[in-house]
Scaffold this motif. Structure first.
Motif, PDB file in Angstrom:
ATOM      1  N   VAL A  12       0.850  -1.191   0.000  1.00 45.17           N
ATOM      2  CA  VAL A  12       0.000   0.000   0.000  1.00 45.17           C
ATOM      3  C   VAL A  12       0.884   1.239   0.000  1.00 45.17           C
ATOM      4  N   PRO A  13       0.645   2.206  -0.892  1.00 42.27           N
ATOM      5  CA  PRO A  13       1.453   3.434  -0.893  1.00 42.27           C
ATOM      6  C   PRO A  13       1.456   4.103   0.479  1.00 42.27           C
ATOM      7  N   SER A  14       2.591   4.671   0.859  1.00 44.24           N
ATOM      8  CA  SER A  14       2.745   5.233   2.202  1.00 44.24           C
ATOM      9  C   SER A  14       1.738   6.322   2.505  1.00 44.24           C
ATOM     10  N   ASP A  15       1.277   7.076   1.474  1.00 41.13           N
ATOM     11  CA  ASP A  15       0.313   8.143   1.727  1.00 41.13           C
ATOM     12  C   ASP A  15      -1.121   7.631   1.839  1.00 41.13           C
ATOM     13  N   LEU A  16      -1.314   6.327   1.609  1.00 38.15           N
ATOM     14  CA  LEU A  16      -2.652   5.750   1.691  1.00 38.15           C
ATOM     15  C   LEU A  16      -2.793   4.698   2.788  1.00 38.15           C
ATOM     16  N   ILE A  17      -1.683   4.312   3.408  1.00 34.26           N
ATOM     17  CA  ILE A  17      -1.745   3.203   4.354  1.00 34.26           C
ATOM     18  C   ILE A  17      -2.577   3.545   5.582  1.00 34.26           C
ATOM     19  N   ALA A  18      -2.547   4.797   6.055  1.00 32.69           N
ATOM     20  CA  ALA A  18      -3.360   5.175   7.220  1.00 32.69           C
ATOM     21  C   ALA A  18      -4.843   5.024   6.904  1.00 32.69           C
ATOM     22  N   SER A  19      -5.249   5.459   5.717  1.00 35.81           N
ATOM     23  CA  SER A  19      -6.642   5.303   5.305  1.00 35.81           C
ATOM     24  C   SER A  19      -7.010   3.836   5.147  1.00 35.81           C
ATOM     25  N   ASP A  51       1.139  -7.881   7.585  1.00 35.98           N
ATOM     26  CA  ASP A  51       2.345  -8.443   6.986  1.00 35.98           C
ATOM     27  C   ASP A  51       3.275  -7.309   6.576  1.00 35.98           C
ATOM     28  N   GLU A  52       4.573  -7.582   6.614  1.00 33.65           N
ATOM     29  CA  GLU A  52       5.594  -6.569   6.305  1.00 33.65           C
ATOM     30  C   GLU A  52       5.398  -5.310   7.145  1.00 33.65           C
ATOM     31  N   VAL A  53       5.156  -5.488   8.440  1.00 35.96           N
ATOM     32  CA  VAL A  53       4.892  -4.355   9.322  1.00 35.96           C
ATOM     33  C   VAL A  53       6.086  -3.416   9.410  1.00 35.96           C
ATOM     34  N   GLY A  54       7.270  -3.915   9.127  1.00 37.78           N
ATOM     35  CA  GLY A  54       8.460  -3.089   9.160  1.00 37.78           C
ATOM     36  C   GLY A  54       8.506  -2.015   8.102  1.00 37.78           C
ATOM     37  N   GLU A  55       7.592  -2.087   7.115  1.00 36.10           N
ATOM     38  CA  GLU A  55       7.548  -1.102   6.035  1.00 36.10           C
ATOM     39  C   GLU A  55       6.616   0.064   6.332  1.00 36.10           C
ATOM     40  N   LEU A  56       5.958   0.056   7.479  1.00 36.86           N
ATOM     41  CA  LEU A  56       5.036   1.148   7.805  1.00 36.86           C
ATOM     42  C   LEU A  56       5.799   2.465   7.976  1.00 36.86           C
ATOM     43  N   PRO A  57       5.277   3.577   7.428  1.00 35.52           N
ATOM     44  CA  PRO A  57       5.906   4.880   7.683  1.00 35.52           C
ATOM     45  C   PRO A  57       5.756   5.269   9.146  1.00 35.52           C
ATOM     46  N   LEU A  58       6.640   6.137   9.611  1.00 35.66           N
ATOM     47  CA  LEU A  58       6.684   6.484  11.032  1.00 35.66           C
ATOM     48  C   LEU A  58       5.373   7.058  11.545  1.00 35.66           C
ATOM     49  N   ALA A 109      17.536  -3.619  14.041  1.00 36.15           N
ATOM     50  CA  ALA A 109      18.427  -2.820  13.196  1.00 36.15           C
ATOM     51  C   ALA A 109      17.688  -1.596  12.663  1.00 36.15           C
ATOM     52  N   ALA A 110      16.397  -1.771  12.319  1.00 30.65           N
ATOM     53  CA  ALA A 110      15.605  -0.643  11.842  1.00 30.65           C
ATOM     54  C   ALA A 110      15.439   0.419  12.925  1.00 30.65           C
ATOM     55  N   ILE A 111      15.332  -0.015  14.172  1.00 26.38           N
ATOM     56  CA  ILE A 111      15.255   0.941  15.292  1.00 26.38           C
ATOM     57  C   ILE A 111      16.538   1.755  15.360  1.00 26.38           C
ATOM     58  N   ARG A 112      17.671   1.098  15.227  1.00 27.84           N
ATOM     59  CA  ARG A 112      18.959   1.806  15.272  1.00 27.84           C
ATOM     60  C   ARG A 112      19.088   2.787  14.109  1.00 27.84           C
ATOM     61  N   GLU A 113      18.477   2.435  12.984  1.00 23.79           N
ATOM     62  CA  GLU A 113      18.533   3.308  11.804  1.00 23.79           C
ATOM     63  C   GLU A 113      17.499   4.428  11.853  1.00 23.79           C
ATOM     64  N   GLY A 114      16.591   4.364  12.830  1.00 26.01           N
ATOM     65  CA  GLY A 114      15.589   5.409  12.971  1.00 26.01           C
ATOM     66  C   GLY A 114      14.375   5.241  12.087  1.00 26.01           C
ATOM     67  N   THR A 115      14.185   4.054  11.507  1.00 26.23           N
ATOM     68  CA  THR A 115      13.039   3.830  10.616  1.00 26.23           C
ATOM     69  C   THR A 115      11.913   3.043  11.282  1.00 26.23           C
TER      70      THR A 115
END
Length: 305
Positions: free
Chosen positions: A97-104, A136-143, A183-189
């Motif tokens: 899902v595009p990052s600008d649409l995932i919240a919706s 699924d792929e929860v690590g791809e969610l925008p902040l 690792a994503a936490i350390r990278e700030g994502t």
């Protein structure tokens, strides 16, 4: 008993391998569904033991493992064994899902909340009310979406995009990723507070190379299913092909195995299946950099008495 499908026990597989070719059993589970978990290895049984323990609870589950290991199958098994099984299991691929649409997509939106929002839309959390949502792929969610998800996990409520009214979320959350979230936490994502809310009950899925004894069972299952769909009568597979499949590293795990077998069945013109070794060339894009480095050790410590 755990929901693994025992297509053939280990001793029988070892006996079959003594012959030149392995005969494929005629009485393979003809009604097997695509979401069944195949195998009887010790590594898989540890996972299924964890599933049986956490399923009756409402605990949030974080499933990790390499791509192609069957994380969604584990999520479905947890839901089927839970008290929410009569309600919906709603699956969302956060990376699709595009990052600008995932919240919706997750929380819905009100009419006029943004350009193109011509009417109110219910999100996946509302559709999963009383049931389970699989992220699924929860690590791809925008902040910014991670913050909204954290609120759901902490306060069990959310707001639609453009809305002002809090909506109660009676939803169990199961999340999955092939990324190393620490690792994503350390990278700030990825937010550390969200990680600890998701990681209440972690389940690590072993790669196929750590459960090689399941390969013959998986071969039987996928060959029988593909042959049936194509109307082919495949009775056996060559020992050379089986040895090849058992020794291969499987960077794409079960998904890659299924693809190779489907391709082999399509090409097969006899009752004996063989696998071309050129189809097993190592992929240049490895998934190893995305998985938690401590997967095997962590899995061992998770088995509960």
């Amino acid at each position: 008993m755990a929901s693994a499908v025992m297509m053939a026990d280990r001793k029988q597989s070892e006996v079959n391998f003594k012959h030149e070719d392995l005969a494929l059993p005629e009485e393979i589970d003809r009604e097997a569904k695509s979401d069944e978990i195949i195998g009887s290895s010790a590594a898989l049984q540890k996972v299924l033991s964890l599933v049986s323990k956490v399923a009756p609870t409402d605990a949030t589950v974080l499933i990790t493992g390499e791509t192609g290991t069957g994380k969604e199958l584990i999520a479905r098994s947890i839901h089927r064994q839970s008290e929410r099984s009569s309600r919906a299991l709603v699956c969302v691929n956060c990376a699709a899902v595009p990052s600008d649409l995932i919240a919706s997509e997750l929380f819905g939106h009100e009419k006029g909340s943004f350009t193109g929002a011509l009417q109110r839309r219910l999100g996946r959390f509302e559709l999963a009310d009383g049931g389970t949502i699989f992220l699924d792929e929860v690590g791809e969610l925008p902040l910014e979406t991670q913050i909204a998800l954290l609120r759901v996990l902490q306060q069990h409520e959310f707001e639609r995009v453009g809305g002002t009214r809090s909506i109660h979320a009676n939803v169990r959350v199961i999340a999955a990723t092939n990324r190393n979230l620490q690792a994503a936490i350390r990278e700030g994502t990825f937010r550390s507070d969200l990680f600890y809310r998701l990681d209440i009950f972690p389940i690590v899925i072993p790669p196929l190379r750590e459960r090689r004894e399941d390969v013959p069972v998986l071969v039987e299952y996928f060959v029988a299913r593909c042959a049936r769909n194509l109307g082919k009568n495949i009775q056996r597979i060559t020992k050379q092909s089986l040895d090849l499949l058992r020794s291969y590293h499987w960077p794409g795990n079960i998904r890659e195995l299924q693809n190779v077998l489907d391709r082999s069945v399509i090409m097969c013109e006899t009752e004996t299946l063989s696998v071309d070794k050129v189809w097993l060339a190592e992929q240049s894009l490895s998934t190893d950099s995305k998985i938690p480095a401590i997967s095997s050790e962590r899995l061992a410590t998770q088995e509960l008495a």
